[in-house]
Design a protein around this motif. Sequence first.
Motif, PDB file in Angstrom:
ATOM      1  N   GLY A  44       0.190  -1.322   6.011  1.00 28.36           N
ATOM      2  CA  GLY A  44      -1.069  -0.688   6.395  1.00 28.36           C
ATOM      3  C   GLY A  44      -1.045  -0.162   7.818  1.00 28.36           C
ATOM      4  O   GLY A  44      -1.735   0.804   8.148  1.00 28.36           O
ATOM      5  N   TYR A  45      -0.210  -0.779   8.667  1.00 32.43           N
ATOM      6  CA  TYR A  45      -0.109  -0.311  10.055  1.00 32.43           C
ATOM      7  C   TYR A  45       0.598   1.039  10.156  1.00 32.43           C
ATOM      8  O   TYR A  45       0.525   1.688  11.194  1.00 32.43           O
ATOM      9  N   LEU A  46       1.242   1.463   9.086  1.00 34.69           N
ATOM     10  CA  LEU A  46       1.833   2.802   9.078  1.00 34.69           C
ATOM     11  C   LEU A  46       0.741   3.870   9.053  1.00 34.69           C
ATOM     12  O   LEU A  46       0.968   5.002   9.490  1.00 34.69           O
ATOM     13  N   VAL A  47      -0.439   3.512   8.536  1.00 36.10           N
ATOM     14  CA  VAL A  47      -1.569   4.441   8.519  1.00 36.10           C
ATOM     15  C   VAL A  47      -2.235   4.435   9.897  1.00 36.10           C
ATOM     16  O   VAL A  47      -2.299   5.452  10.564  1.00 36.10           O
ATOM     17  N   ILE A  54      -7.150  -4.475   8.221  1.00 34.13           N
ATOM     18  CA  ILE A  54      -7.861  -4.762   6.966  1.00 34.13           C
ATOM     19  C   ILE A  54      -6.894  -5.312   5.925  1.00 34.13           C
ATOM     20  O   ILE A  54      -7.171  -6.332   5.281  1.00 34.13           O
ATOM     21  N   CYS A  55      -5.750  -4.677   5.759  1.00 35.12           N
ATOM     22  CA  CYS A  55      -4.757  -5.132   4.779  1.00 35.12           C
ATOM     23  C   CYS A  55      -4.240  -6.527   5.132  1.00 35.12           C
ATOM     24  O   CYS A  55      -4.161  -7.406   4.279  1.00 35.12           O
TER      25      CYS A  55
END
Length: 120
Positions: A44-47, A54-55
């Motif tokens: 999710g940190y790639l976004v 959140i993920c």
Amino acid sequence: MKNILRLEQLALFLLSIFMFARLTELPWCFYAGLFFTPDAAFLGYLVNTKVGAICYNLLHHQGLWILIAIIGFSTQIEWVLGLGLVYIGHSAFDRLFGYGLKYPDSFNNTHLGSIGNKVQ
């Protein structure tokens, strides 16, 4: 205080292993194989940091996995109970080393303090 919280998480981690052994007949490869899967939330940190937090928080929320374990126990669905116990153990293991639930501004900013700061 941080040492007390770490001892608490160590106890929860060991309890998850004990309960897995006592309450399920699942193979230990189930526990070992799934133990680090919640860390896939790092993707999710790639976004961005908000989506990453959140993920991460969803897959590391102990209350959620306690509920899943209770559902598995109540319904006698062994793999659901096992999944809950594995993820409780994983979350406790992470918190034992200072990886708490994340704030959306930075991966290093957690409810346990900043990752990398020495325990006082």
